[in-house]
Design a protein around this motif. Structure first.
Motif, PDB file in Angstrom:
ATOM      1  N   GLU A   1       8.747  -9.355 -23.712  1.00 13.09           N
ATOM      2  CA  GLU A   1       8.238 -10.376 -22.819  1.00 13.09           C
ATOM      3  C   GLU A   1       9.346 -10.768 -21.845  1.00 13.09           C
ATOM      4  O   GLU A   1      10.520 -10.422 -22.034  1.00 13.09           O
ATOM      5  N   GLU A   2       8.986 -11.503 -20.811  1.00 13.49           N
ATOM      6  CA  GLU A   2       9.963 -11.873 -19.781  1.00 13.49           C
ATOM      7  C   GLU A   2      11.173 -12.586 -20.367  1.00 13.49           C
ATOM      8  O   GLU A   2      12.310 -12.389 -19.925  1.00 13.49           O
ATOM      9  N   GLU A   3      10.952 -13.393 -21.414  1.00 14.95           N
ATOM     10  CA  GLU A   3      12.056 -14.145 -22.008  1.00 14.95           C
ATOM     11  C   GLU A   3      12.828 -13.332 -23.044  1.00 14.95           C
ATOM     12  O   GLU A   3      13.807 -13.820 -23.613  1.00 14.95           O
ATOM     13  N   GLY A   4      12.402 -12.086 -23.310  1.00  9.30           N
ATOM     14  CA  GLY A   4      13.145 -11.202 -24.194  1.00  9.30           C
ATOM     15  C   GLY A   4      12.497 -10.933 -25.536  1.00  9.30           C
ATOM     16  O   GLY A   4      12.935 -10.033 -26.266  1.00  9.30           O
ATOM     17  N   LEU A   5      11.484 -11.691 -25.920  1.00  9.14           N
ATOM     18  CA  LEU A   5      10.824 -11.494 -27.206  1.00  9.14           C
ATOM     19  C   LEU A   5      10.121 -10.139 -27.236  1.00  9.14           C
ATOM     20  O   LEU A   5       9.409  -9.777 -26.304  1.00  9.14           O
ATOM     21  N   ALA A   6      10.346  -9.381 -28.304  1.00  7.61           N
ATOM     22  CA  ALA A   6       9.699  -8.076 -28.430  1.00  7.61           C
ATOM     23  C   ALA A   6       8.184  -8.245 -28.505  1.00  7.61           C
ATOM     24  O   ALA A   6       7.679  -9.103 -29.239  1.00  7.61           O
ATOM     25  N   MET A   7       7.463  -7.462 -27.725  1.00  9.59           N
ATOM     26  CA  MET A   7       6.007  -7.543 -27.752  1.00  9.59           C
ATOM     27  C   MET A   7       5.493  -7.145 -29.128  1.00  9.59           C
ATOM     28  O   MET A   7       5.917  -6.154 -29.713  1.00  9.59           O
ATOM     29  N   SER A   8       4.569  -7.944 -29.656  1.00 10.97           N
ATOM     30  CA  SER A   8       4.014  -7.707 -30.988  1.00 10.97           C
ATOM     31  C   SER A   8       2.652  -8.360 -31.075  1.00 10.97           C
ATOM     32  O   SER A   8       2.423  -9.431 -30.489  1.00 10.97           O
ATOM     33  N   SER A   9       1.761  -7.739 -31.821  1.00  9.27           N
ATOM     34  CA  SER A   9       0.449  -8.343 -32.037  1.00  9.27           C
ATOM     35  C   SER A   9       0.583  -9.685 -32.744  1.00  9.27           C
ATOM     36  O   SER A   9      -0.233 -10.593 -32.543  1.00  9.27           O
ATOM     37  N   ARG A  10       1.606  -9.833 -33.570  1.00  4.79           N
ATOM     38  CA  ARG A  10       1.792 -11.078 -34.318  1.00  4.79           C
ATOM     39  C   ARG A  10       2.189 -12.246 -33.411  1.00  4.79           C
ATOM     40  O   ARG A  10       2.050 -13.410 -33.816  1.00  4.79           O
ATOM     41  N   ASN A  11       2.685 -11.955 -32.211  1.00  6.38           N
ATOM     42  CA  ASN A  11       3.070 -13.044 -31.300  1.00  6.38           C
ATOM     43  C   ASN A  11       1.888 -13.944 -30.965  1.00  6.38           C
ATOM     44  O   ASN A  11       2.069 -15.112 -30.610  1.00  6.38           O
ATOM     45  N   ARG A  12       0.682 -13.404 -31.080  1.00  7.34           N
ATOM     46  CA  ARG A  12      -0.510 -14.195 -30.770  1.00  7.34           C
ATOM     47  C   ARG A  12      -0.652 -15.390 -31.703  1.00  7.34           C
ATOM     48  O   ARG A  12      -1.324 -16.376 -31.378  1.00  7.34           O
ATOM     49  N   ARG A  13      -0.031 -15.297 -32.872  1.00  5.19           N
ATOM     50  CA  ARG A  13      -0.169 -16.361 -33.874  1.00  5.19           C
ATOM     51  C   ARG A  13       0.864 -17.470 -33.695  1.00  5.19           C
ATOM     52  O   ARG A  13       0.850 -18.449 -34.437  1.00  5.19           O
ATOM     53  N   LEU A  14       1.750 -17.301 -32.730  1.00  6.53           N
ATOM     54  CA  LEU A  14       2.768 -18.316 -32.474  1.00  6.53           C
ATOM     55  C   LEU A  14       2.230 -19.377 -31.513  1.00  6.53           C
ATOM     56  O   LEU A  14       1.665 -19.049 -30.474  1.00  6.53           O
ATOM     57  N   GLY A  15       2.435 -20.642 -31.861  1.00  3.34           N
ATOM     58  CA  GLY A  15       2.110 -21.705 -30.932  1.00  3.34           C
ATOM     59  C   GLY A  15       3.117 -21.736 -29.794  1.00  3.34           C
ATOM     60  O   GLY A  15       4.138 -21.041 -29.818  1.00  3.34           O
ATOM     61  N   ALA A  16       2.857 -22.571 -28.803  1.00  2.00           N
ATOM     62  CA  ALA A  16       3.720 -22.603 -27.621  1.00  2.00           C
ATOM     63  C   ALA A  16       5.153 -22.981 -27.980  1.00  2.00           C
ATOM     64  O   ALA A  16       6.114 -22.372 -27.495  1.00  2.00           O
ATOM     65  N   ALA A  17       5.327 -23.984 -28.844  1.00  2.00           N
ATOM     66  CA  ALA A  17       6.672 -24.420 -29.215  1.00  2.00           C
ATOM     67  C   ALA A  17       7.398 -23.334 -30.004  1.00  2.00           C
ATOM     68  O   ALA A  17       8.582 -23.060 -29.773  1.00  2.00           O
ATOM     69  N   ALA A  18       6.686 -22.693 -30.933  1.00  2.00           N
ATOM     70  CA  ALA A  18       7.290 -21.626 -31.728  1.00  2.00           C
ATOM     71  C   ALA A  18       7.627 -20.428 -30.848  1.00  2.00           C
ATOM     72  O   ALA A  18       8.669 -19.779 -31.032  1.00  2.00           O
ATOM     73  N   ARG A  19       6.772 -20.156 -29.892  1.00  2.00           N
ATOM     74  CA  ARG A  19       7.021 -19.039 -28.978  1.00  2.00           C
ATOM     75  C   ARG A  19       8.335 -19.258 -28.224  1.00  2.00           C
ATOM     76  O   ARG A  19       9.117 -18.324 -28.025  1.00  2.00           O
ATOM     77  N   ALA A  20       8.587 -20.481 -27.816  1.00  2.00           N
ATOM     78  CA  ALA A  20       9.823 -20.783 -27.102  1.00  2.00           C
ATOM     79  C   ALA A  20      11.041 -20.609 -28.003  1.00  2.00           C
ATOM     80  O   ALA A  20      12.095 -20.153 -27.557  1.00  2.00           O
ATOM     81  N   ARG A  21      10.890 -20.957 -29.298  1.00  2.00           N
ATOM     82  CA  ARG A  21      12.012 -20.827 -30.224  1.00  2.00           C
ATOM     83  C   ARG A  21      12.216 -19.392 -30.691  1.00  2.00           C
ATOM     84  O   ARG A  21      13.320 -19.008 -31.075  1.00  2.00           O
ATOM     85  N   ALA A  22      11.156 -18.583 -30.641  1.00  2.00           N
ATOM     86  CA  ALA A  22      11.231 -17.212 -31.133  1.00  2.00           C
ATOM     87  C   ALA A  22      12.200 -16.355 -30.343  1.00  2.00           C
ATOM     88  O   ALA A  22      12.702 -15.339 -30.842  1.00  2.00           O
ATOM     89  N   VAL A  23      12.497 -16.762 -29.113  1.00  2.00           N
ATOM     90  CA  VAL A  23      13.438 -16.005 -28.287  1.00  2.00           C
ATOM     91  C   VAL A  23      14.824 -15.985 -28.917  1.00  2.00           C
ATOM     92  O   VAL A  23      15.686 -15.183 -28.531  1.00  2.00           O
ATOM     93  N   ALA A  24      15.054 -16.835 -29.916  1.00  2.00           N
ATOM     94  CA  ALA A  24      16.342 -16.816 -30.628  1.00  2.00           C
ATOM     95  C   ALA A  24      16.595 -15.465 -31.283  1.00  2.00           C
ATOM     96  O   ALA A  24      17.759 -15.082 -31.461  1.00  2.00           O
ATOM     97  N   ILE A  25      15.546 -14.731 -31.645  1.00  2.00           N
ATOM     98  CA  ILE A  25      15.761 -13.423 -32.287  1.00  2.00           C
ATOM     99  C   ILE A  25      16.463 -12.450 -31.338  1.00  2.00           C
ATOM    100  O   ILE A  25      17.539 -11.938 -31.668  1.00  2.00           O
ATOM    101  N   PRO A  26      15.904 -12.124 -30.161  1.00  2.00           N
ATOM    102  CA  PRO A  26      16.630 -11.191 -29.284  1.00  2.00           C
ATOM    103  C   PRO A  26      17.975 -11.729 -28.822  1.00  2.00           C
ATOM    104  O   PRO A  26      18.932 -10.965 -28.657  1.00  2.00           O
TER     105      PRO A  26
END
Length: 278
Positions: free
Chosen positions: A177-202
């Motif tokens: 994704e633009e912010e660096g998160l690896a595209m995954s089908s599971r990303n759909r299950r992340l809420g907006a706040a979690a999605r923002a924090r998930a960028v910590a992985i990359p």
């Protein structure tokens, strides 16, 4: 065209082979995103015909709840693949893939027992079995897999070589994704706040890779990475590992062989994996 039986898939593939056309295979579990479509684009560039399979394989889920909640959107998947110019979509039922009396499973040994294998018992046996069946059913010349599932890719390469399967395996770079998160089908299950924090992985992987290249002790870099993920809200963190890129054996320092950082961690109940070359 949409094919739903093994017989239909084999018949169509036979027509293409008789015409001297090459066949590319893209196995998926559906809930498609642009990462999957990038595999399709690569397959179309390299092969005359492209088959995409959509099958949520129950034998690679060790957690029944994970199987139940795995995202599914068949109508949208078909629309996306039709727009992408796929020649055939294989949509088998569980009964087609595992008919009554089915009793065979492929086991890949040590390569499948560490990392994901240690946390998801039986997962890779189920994956290897269904992928081998898809290779056989489709008669494809080349199969395309994403590098996001790095361990899966190495296991597929291993059993393909071990069993002398007549198919070429192509690994395709992870789309992000633009912010660096690896595209995954599971990303759909992340809420907006979690999605923002998930960028910590990359971000954490990139930071650890950089410090290792600069000469930091691997153990220190991995400990810092775990700490960074904890601070971002990930729990549990199943592993943060630095491994030989092919064998996936842990390594304690950079050497003359390719190496990979791999991570698996859960955020708000969604388990995410990622990896990065070092």
């Amino acid at each position: 065209m949409i094919l739903k039986t093994v017989e239909a898939l084999r018949s169509q593939a036979a027509v293409w082979r008789a015409a001297g056309e090459t066949i590319g295979l893209v196995p998926t579990m559906g809930a498609l995103h642009d990462g999957h479509l990038s595999l399709v684009r690569t397959a179309r560039a390299e092969c005359d015909r492209v088959i995409v399979t959509i099958f949520v394989n129950p034998t690679q889920f060790n957690n029944p709840e994970d199987l139940k909640t795995y995202p599914r959107d068949e109508a949208r998947d078909i629309e996306l693949l039709s727009e992408a110019g796929v020649d055939a979509i294989f949509l088998p039922s569980v009964e087609q893939m595992y008919p009554q009396g089915f009793a065979t499973s492929l086991k890949v040994g040590a390569l499948a027992e560490r990392l994901e294998g240690a946390h998801r018992p039986g997962h890779f046996d189920g994956m290897a079995t269904v992928v081998t069946k898809l290779f056989s059913m489709s008669g494809a010349d080349t199969a395309f897999f994403g590098e996001k599932d790095w361990q899966q890719l190495q296991i597929i390469r291993r059993f393909t070589a071990d069993l002398n399967l007549p198919i070429r395996i192509v690994g395709c770079a992870t789309l992000r994704e633009e912010e660096g998160l690896a595209m995954s089908s599971r990303n759909r299950r992340l809420g907006a706040a979690a999605r923002a924090r998930a960028v910590a992985i990359p971000q954490t992987l990139a930071r650890a890779a950089r410090t290792i290249r600069q000469g930091a002790e691997v153990a220190d870099a991995l400990a810092q990475a775990r700490d960074d993920l904890h601070k971002a809200g990930f729990s549990p963190i199943d592993y943060v590992a630095f491994c030989d890129a092919e064998t996936l054996e842990p390594v304690s320092a950079l050497n003359d062989r390719p190496a990979r950082l791999l991570v698996a961690a859960t955020l708000d109940g969604v388990r995410l994996i990622d990896n990065l070359a070092v």
